[in-house]
Write a protein that holds these residues in place. Structure first.
Motif, PDB file in Angstrom:
ATOM      1  N   UNK A   1       1.016  -0.707  -0.202  1.00 21.98           N
ATOM      2  CA  UNK A   1       0.006  -0.468  -0.355  1.00 21.98           C
ATOM      3  C   UNK A   1       1.015   1.351  -0.640  1.00 21.98           C
ATOM      4  N   UNK A   2       1.312   1.061   0.870  1.00 22.50           N
ATOM      5  CA  UNK A   2       2.900   2.605   0.694  1.00 22.50           C
ATOM      6  C   UNK A   2       3.691   3.036  -0.463  1.00 22.50           C
ATOM      7  N   UNK A   3       3.963   1.447  -1.486  1.00 22.97           N
ATOM      8  CA  UNK A   3       4.253   1.917  -2.187  1.00 22.97           C
ATOM      9  C   UNK A   3       3.419   2.398  -3.264  1.00 22.97           C
ATOM     10  N   UNK A   4       1.955   1.677  -3.576  1.00 23.26           N
ATOM     11  CA  UNK A   4       1.227   2.203  -4.772  1.00 23.26           C
ATOM     12  C   UNK A   4       1.083   3.806  -4.549  1.00 23.26           C
ATOM     13  N   UNK A   5       1.102   3.949  -2.868  1.00 27.30           N
ATOM     14  CA  UNK A   5       0.417   5.077  -2.824  1.00 27.30           C
ATOM     15  C   UNK A   5       1.540   6.205  -3.209  1.00 27.30           C
ATOM     16  N   UNK A   6       2.825   6.239  -3.217  1.00 27.60           N
ATOM     17  CA  UNK A   6       4.080   6.830  -3.248  1.00 27.60           C
ATOM     18  C   UNK A   6       4.688   7.052  -4.490  1.00 27.60           C
ATOM     19  N   UNK A   7       3.968   5.938  -5.728  1.00 26.79           N
ATOM     20  CA  UNK A   7       4.074   5.590  -6.755  1.00 26.79           C
ATOM     21  C   UNK A   7       4.131   6.755  -7.630  1.00 26.79           C
ATOM     22  N   UNK A   8       3.172   7.527  -6.895  1.00 27.13           N
ATOM     23  CA  UNK A   8       2.097   9.168  -7.610  1.00 27.13           C
ATOM     24  C   UNK A   8       2.853   9.819  -7.451  1.00 27.13           C
ATOM     25  N   UNK A   9       3.804  10.212  -6.419  1.00 25.90           N
ATOM     26  CA  UNK A   9       5.172  11.141  -6.016  1.00 25.90           C
ATOM     27  C   UNK A   9       5.810  10.758  -7.246  1.00 25.90           C
ATOM     28  N   UNK A  10       6.772   9.668  -7.222  1.00 25.25           N
ATOM     29  CA  UNK A  10       7.806   9.123  -7.362  1.00 25.25           C
ATOM     30  C   UNK A  10       7.928   9.472  -9.331  1.00 25.25           C
ATOM     31  N   UNK A  11       6.557   8.251  -9.678  1.00 23.52           N
ATOM     32  CA  UNK A  11       7.129   8.645 -11.469  1.00 23.52           C
ATOM     33  C   UNK A  11       7.397   9.505 -12.061  1.00 23.52           C
ATOM     34  N   UNK A  12       6.964  11.360 -11.187  1.00 19.87           N
ATOM     35  CA  UNK A  12       7.609  12.854 -12.074  1.00 19.87           C
ATOM     36  C   UNK A  12       8.852  12.839 -12.191  1.00 19.87           C
ATOM     37  N   UNK A  13       9.396  12.634 -11.035  1.00 17.23           N
ATOM     38  CA  UNK A  13      10.483  12.868 -10.698  1.00 17.23           C
ATOM     39  C   UNK A  13      11.398  11.091 -11.222  1.00 17.23           C
ATOM     40  N   UNK A  14      11.158  10.298 -11.537  1.00 16.46           N
ATOM     41  CA  UNK A  14      11.734   9.379 -12.268  1.00 16.46           C
ATOM     42  C   UNK A  14      11.813   9.721 -13.691  1.00 16.46           C
ATOM     43  N   UNK A  15      11.006  10.739 -14.470  1.00 11.97           N
ATOM     44  CA  UNK A  15      10.622  11.262 -15.562  1.00 11.97           C
ATOM     45  C   UNK A  15      12.301  12.495 -16.034  1.00 11.97           C
ATOM     46  N   UNK A  16      12.446  12.749 -14.921  1.00  7.19           N
ATOM     47  CA  UNK A  16      13.780  13.968 -14.497  1.00  7.19           C
ATOM     48  C   UNK A  16      14.801  13.354 -14.305  1.00  7.19           C
ATOM     49  N   UNK A  17      15.178  12.617 -13.327  1.00  7.19           N
ATOM     50  CA  UNK A  17      16.457  11.912 -12.865  1.00  7.19           C
ATOM     51  C   UNK A  17      15.522  10.413 -13.479  1.00  7.19           C
ATOM     52  N   UNK A  18      16.838   9.726 -13.488  1.00  6.37           N
ATOM     53  CA  UNK A  18      17.192   7.795 -14.085  1.00  6.37           C
ATOM     54  C   UNK A  18      17.281   7.449 -13.247  1.00  6.37           C
ATOM     55  N   UNK A  19      16.999   8.356 -11.624  1.00 11.48           N
ATOM     56  CA  UNK A  19      16.849   7.147 -10.202  1.00 11.48           C
ATOM     57  C   UNK A  19      16.538   7.872  -9.136  1.00 11.48           C
ATOM     58  N   UNK A  20      15.755   7.396  -8.413  1.00 10.16           N
ATOM     59  CA  UNK A  20      15.436   8.033  -7.657  1.00 10.16           C
ATOM     60  C   UNK A  20      15.469   7.396  -5.762  1.00 10.16           C
ATOM     61  N   UNK A  21      16.879   7.921  -5.212  1.00  7.36           N
ATOM     62  CA  UNK A  21      16.591   7.511  -3.963  1.00  7.36           C
ATOM     63  C   UNK A  21      15.545   8.114  -2.823  1.00  7.36           C
ATOM     64  N   UNK A  22      15.940   6.522  -2.409  1.00  5.33           N
ATOM     65  CA  UNK A  22      14.613   6.175  -1.113  1.00  5.33           C
ATOM     66  C   UNK A  22      15.647   6.450  -0.018  1.00  5.33           C
ATOM     67  N   UNK A  23      14.937   6.752   1.146  1.00  5.44           N
ATOM     68  CA  UNK A  23      15.441   6.098   2.506  1.00  5.44           C
ATOM     69  C   UNK A  23      14.018   5.465   3.064  1.00  5.44           C
ATOM     70  N   UNK A  24      14.712   4.292   3.783  1.00  3.33           N
ATOM     71  CA  UNK A  24      13.230   3.360   4.378  1.00  3.33           C
ATOM     72  C   UNK A  24      13.490   3.063   5.745  1.00  3.33           C
ATOM     73  N   UNK A  25      12.966   3.961   6.472  1.00  7.50           N
ATOM     74  CA  UNK A  25      12.848   3.301   8.111  1.00  7.50           C
ATOM     75  C   UNK A  25      11.555   1.876   8.428  1.00  7.50           C
ATOM     76  N   UNK A  26      12.527   0.932   8.247  1.00  6.11           N
ATOM     77  CA  UNK A  26      11.272  -0.805   8.808  1.00  6.11           C
ATOM     78  C   UNK A  26      11.180  -0.567  10.463  1.00  6.11           C
ATOM     79  N   UNK A  27      11.307   0.362  11.184  1.00  9.39           N
ATOM     80  CA  UNK A  27      11.882   0.372  12.459  1.00  9.39           C
ATOM     81  C   UNK A  27      10.570   1.553  12.786  1.00  9.39           C
ATOM     82  N   UNK A  28       9.612   2.411  12.278  1.00  9.19           N
ATOM     83  CA  UNK A  28       8.911   2.977  12.578  1.00  9.19           C
ATOM     84  C   UNK A  28       9.310   4.456  13.054  1.00  9.19           C
ATOM     85  N   UNK A  29      10.411   4.320  12.964  1.00  7.51           N
ATOM     86  CA  UNK A  29      11.079   5.919  12.170  1.00  7.51           C
ATOM     87  C   UNK A  29      11.818   5.898  13.261  1.00  7.51           C
TER      88      UNK A  29
END
Length: 411
Positions: free
Chosen positions: A244-272
């Motif tokens: 679910x979080x990826x499906x939602x975040x994809x709407x923010x990521x795909x436009x950025x990916x059109x500007x950059x060849x890669x989009x770096x993410x940082x992910x907290x698996x431990x609730x911050x």
């Protein structure tokens, strides 16, 4: 002379169907046109066939979830609220339920029941439905819209474009609505695929497919986009990330990916949790079980498969005890547990995108009526306009509400 309808609706998805029903309830002569062999094929596939219609949020909070577009959708939501939607489906034989207290589904979790009920309602209201119609062009002459298909022309006083976006091309999405809108002078904002899995450069977590990370926190590691952050459940795949979080975040990521060849993410698996909190947790575990190795320590925080991959990233032997790990590697381990880096490199495009980000510019649509500011009698609703929301029934509620408002027409 050709029959002249009060309204022609182009696109028989949820927005177009509701626009047709709304107009027909006001005794309008309505023609609903669909290019596919059946109506509402995308609706039938929504939510894996379970059809999450809407949710239990208040109208104000619901609007906030759409970001800057939230103010625009308020009139549509006021004209056809969540309660109105639930009552409408109950009235056509589809009771609903929110078993988790948030997402509202048909009580039997079947989109097929939804589709059958909508078809019956269209028939009851004498809405004329034509499928397998390939529209060649649409024009307006002498205040009458003319819809051309092969050797036929359909005429109407009003026209609703409810063609959807570009997502799920196998279910009929081709972007025709954008072409028709441009013909009438409307601007189309940048369109990007949204609500879909993302591919990452890192493939080492593919072995963790069985483990879901609850309430993971994601943020974009680019200074310009540092405020983009989201929380939700995350799932690993062979090619990258979903859930679910990826499906939602994809709407923010795909436009950025059109500007950059890669989009770096940082992910907290431990609730911050921050570095100090993680370090303190490990110290506590070590004091309780001093003979445990580092893998056993990490398994008190994360699933075993995820713990192993984080140790692999940090080049730490899972059999070592925490105090035996080299200082530099130990520091890297704490940092990686705090924020694990990923790099988004792609996606499946519109082929598997559930929705489209972008569309007909909101500046050219009257939000109180959904009528064009450029062409009188032309209306828009649903995904064809520049509005998209997250997972959880937001987009279907918007489609039904905007369709209802557009179908009221401005007589």
């Amino acid at each position: 002379m050709n029959k002249i309808y009060d309204l022609i609706v182009v696109g028989a998805g949820p927005a177009g169907i509701m626009a047709s029903i709304s107009a027909a309830k006001s005794s309008k002569k309505v023609l609903l046109i669909e290019k596919m062999p059946q109506i509402a094929l995308k609706l039938k596939a929504t939510g894996g066939g379970k059809c999450n219609l809407t949710n239990t949020l208040s109208a104000d909070v619901f609007c906030e979830k759409f970001g800057k577009s939230g103010r625009f959708i308020k009139d549509a939501l006021d004209s056809f609220t969540r309660d109105d939607l639930v009552s409408f489906f109950a009235s056509i034989g589809v009771p609903t339920v929110a078993r988790d207290g948030f997402r509202i589904f048909p009580i039997n979790h079947s989109s097929t029941i939804i589709l059958e009920a909508l078809q019956n309602e269209l028939e009851r209201l004498c809405v004329e439905v034509k499928t397998d119609i390939n529209i060649e062009k649409i024009e307006k002459k002498d205040d009458i819209f003319e819809v051309f298909e092969k050797d036929r022309v359909f005429k109407s006083k009003n026209l609703v474009l409810a063609t959807g976006g570009l997502g799920y091309s196998t279910l009929g999405a081709t972007g025709d609505g954008y072409i028709f809108s441009k013909f009438f002078g409307h601007k189309i904002t940048q369109t990007s695929p949204a609500m879909m899995p993302l591919f990452t450069k890192e493939k080492n977590f593919a072995s963790c497919k069985a483990d879901t990370i609850a309430k993971a926190i994601l943020k974009v590691n680019i200074p310009k986009y540092k405020n983009l952050k989201m929380e939700g459940d995350l799932i690993f795949t062979q090619k990258g990330l979903r859930g679910p979080v990826i499906l939602d975040f994809a709407r923010e990521i795909t436009p950025i990916l059109e500007k950059y060849s890669e989009v770096p993410l940082l992910i907290s698996f431990l609730k911050g949790k921050n570095e100090e909190e993680i370090f303190q947790h490990l110290k506590n575990e070590i004091s309780k079980n001093p003979t445990n190795n580092i893998l056993q320590n990490l398994e008190t925080l994360l699933a075993s498969s995820v713990s192993k991959e984080i140790l692999n990233i940090c080049e730490v032997d899972e059999n070592l005890r925490f105090k035996q790990i080299d200082g530099i590697k130990r520091e890297k381990l704490i940092k990686t547990l705090t924020w694990t880096p990923f790099t988004v490199i792609g996606h499946d495009g519109f082929k598997h995108a559930m929705i489209t980000r972008g569309g007909v510019s909101l500046k050219e649509i009257e939000q109180k009526t959904m009528q064009s500011r450029i062409v009188k009698g032309l209306y828009f609703c649903g995904e064809v306009v520049d509005i998209d929301g997250p997972c959880g029934g937001y987009n279907l509620q918007w489609s039904f509400s905007s369709g209802f408002l557009a179908g009221k027409l401005l007589d």
